[in-house]
Design an enzyme around this catalytic site. Structure first.
Site, PDB file in Angstrom:
ATOM      1  N   ASP A  52     -17.100  24.410  10.844  1.00  0.00           N
ATOM      2  CA  ASP A  52     -17.194  23.233  11.708  1.00  0.00           C
ATOM      3  C   ASP A  52     -18.564  23.243  12.393  1.00  0.00           C
ATOM      4  O   ASP A  52     -18.866  24.139  13.183  1.00  0.00           O
ATOM      5  CB  ASP A  52     -16.073  23.271  12.753  1.00  0.00           C
ATOM      6  CG  ASP A  52     -15.983  21.996  13.568  1.00  0.00           C
ATOM      7  OD1 ASP A  52     -16.770  21.068  13.316  1.00  0.00           O
ATOM      8  OD2 ASP A  52     -15.125  21.942  14.471  1.00  0.00           O
TER       9      ASP A  52
ATOM     10  N   ASP B 282     -18.635  16.740   9.040  1.00  0.00           N
ATOM     11  CA  ASP B 282     -19.180  17.998   9.569  1.00  0.00           C
ATOM     12  C   ASP B 282     -18.200  19.168   9.489  1.00  0.00           C
ATOM     13  O   ASP B 282     -18.417  20.209  10.112  1.00  0.00           O
ATOM     14  CB  ASP B 282     -19.636  17.800  11.014  1.00  0.00           C
ATOM     15  CG  ASP B 282     -18.497  17.397  11.947  1.00  0.00           C
ATOM     16  OD1 ASP B 282     -17.446  16.961  11.445  1.00  0.00           O
ATOM     17  OD2 ASP B 282     -18.670  17.510  13.177  1.00  0.00           O
ATOM     18  N   GLU B 283     -17.133  19.015   8.723  1.00  0.00           N
ATOM     19  CA  GLU B 283     -16.153  20.093   8.584  1.00  0.00           C
ATOM     20  C   GLU B 283     -15.763  20.276   7.117  1.00  0.00           C
ATOM     21  O   GLU B 283     -15.616  19.296   6.390  1.00  0.00           O
ATOM     22  CB  GLU B 283     -14.867  19.788   9.368  1.00  0.00           C
ATOM     23  CG  GLU B 283     -15.039  19.612  10.853  1.00  0.00           C
ATOM     24  CD  GLU B 283     -13.715  19.262  11.518  1.00  0.00           C
ATOM     25  OE1 GLU B 283     -12.754  20.052  11.389  1.00  0.00           O
ATOM     26  OE2 GLU B 283     -13.632  18.189  12.135  1.00  0.00           O
TER      27      GLU B 283
END
EC number: 2.7.7.7
Length: 422
Positions: free
Chosen positions: A25, A121-122
């Site tokens: 993350d 973003d993960e």
């Protein structure tokens, strides 16, 4: 972990053994990417937000310094500034976030092909078959953090566990720039004392229902009667019971098997309400251009166009039109959108927001058919050459290096640089 190598040299592992799952993350992703351009603001409270003048005044992301002031994603700019008067505000550049997301996932694939993006973003990584090559799950997580920090100047937090849910919760446990291992030996000590609201997939309404039955912590959830949870929450109750007890067995997908894009769209709320066809054409020109360039970037075409219209009272209508041939040309998307608006909207009524979306997508290499708008044969090929030339100019000199005449110096708040490629 029991590893085997097949005759083709592929590494596999015993599925009865525990997997090693990472959840990666990125820390304050939007803000961190923007701060690459403004390193002098690194130690100041910074937030990324839409332009308040365009009525986009919502906090999209914040850095760690801003978080200390209690600033939250999705609150209004004026609320954030009230908490932190010295808050530095930066505009979003979604195309940058997409570019960095691709670079980050490329780094993940150096360690495993089992990379499943969860958001921009993960990502989850299954590194079970990579342990003998790169070390333990913690060692791989630390190597990833150092690699991304060195190559991209960004930081991430990583959760390491034997299932996806606990790995996800681990990445939230030690932020920023941390690695947390949640194992069969320690998950009860780490997770069970936490408030049940911290359980993945437990929202405010679900937490309230659980609290009213006496379930306050994740441990309470894990020890609850599964039948009662199902009666209270339906299938979600049984699922949450399994998650709290570490019984999640969902696989991590390979990066090459990720779901294909189903639609490509762009919308904006305007600085002032659109009034009449002249305003509408300016907006539709810009939005169609953005959608078309995205389609070409993804090497896709759409068989249909959908238009969403929001009025000043926040009422929304949605209309769509199927095309006789797939397209990724701005000119064709523009004409389809104008036709939809003209047939479904009273032009004297103001428009607060427009969204144009290409739907029913296909690969651009699929067989060509005649265009709905008679851009046939040579003429259509010439139009495609023109629009791809525009793509190349923008890629080399910037998104605003070349634009449509009616869009230049518009007063409705269209900013192509902020909205180009997401």
């Amino acid at each position: 972990m029991q590893l085997t190598v097949d005759t083709c040299g592929e590494i596999s592992y015993n599925k009865d053994m525990d997997r090693t799952i990472l959840h990666c993350d990125m820390d304050g992703f939007y803000a961190s990417v923007e701060l690459l351009k403004y390193p002098q603001l690194k130690n100041h409270p910074v937030a990324v937000c839409g332009n308040p003048e365009n009525r986009h005044g919502i906090i999209l992301a914040k850095n760690a310094q801003a978080k200390k002031y209690g600033i939250k994603t999705a609150e209004t700019v004026w609320q954030a500034k009230k908490k932190c008067p010295k808050l530095q505000l930066l505009p979003p550049h979604h195309h940058k976030y997409k570019e960095y997301s691709l670079k980050i996932n490329e780094i993940y694939q150096r360690f495993t092909d089992m990379v499943e993006p969860f958001s921009i973003d993960e990502s989850w990584l299954d590194v079970s078959a990579s342990l003998k090559l790169f070390g333990t799950g913690r060692e791989i997580a630390d190597t990833l953090r150092e690699t991304i920090k060195k190559e991209l100047e960004l930081t991430l937090s990583v959760g390491v566990s034997f299932n996806k849910i606990f790995a996800k919760m681990g990445s939230d446990y030690h932020k920023p720039d941390g690695t947390t291992v949640i194992s069969r030996d320690n998950y009860k000590d780490i997770l069970w004392p936490m408030n049940v609201r911290s359980m993945f997939f437990v929202g405010a309404a679900t937490a309230d229902k659980l609290n009213k039955t006496g379930i306050q912590t994740i441990g309470d959830l894990a020890r609850a009667d599964r039948t009662l949870l199902t009666a209270l929450l339906g299938k979600q109750g049984s699922m949450l019971y399994e998650y709290a007890n570490g019984l999640d067995s969902s696989p991590v997908s390979r990066y090459s098997e990720r779901e294909k894009i189903k639609s490509v769209g762009n919308g904006t709320t305007f600085r002032r309400n659109l009034q009449g066809m002249d305003d509408i054409k300016v907006a539709v020109t810009a939005l169609s251009d953005i959608v078309a360039s995205r389609l070409r970037k993804y090497q896709m075409k759409g068989f249909g166009v959908k238009v969403d219209i929001k009025d000043p009272e926040f009422k929304v209508i949605s209309r769509q039109k199927q095309l006789s041939a797939p397209t990724n040309l701005a000119e064709e998307i523009f004409h389809a959108s104008i036709e939809i608006i003209a047939s479904s909207w009273r032009l004297r009524d103001p428009i607060r927001m427009l969204t144009i979306t290409a739907i029913n997508l296909c690969d651009e290499n699929e067989s060509e058919q005649l265009s709905l708008f008679d851009l046939e044969g040579h003429a259509r090929q010439e139009q495609e050459k023109i629009e791809r030339t525009i793509d190349n100019i923008r890629a080399k000199f910037g998104d605003n290096a070349i634009n449509f005449g009616r869009v230049i110096n518009n007063d409705i708040g269209i900013d192509l640089d902020d909205n180009r490629i997401e």
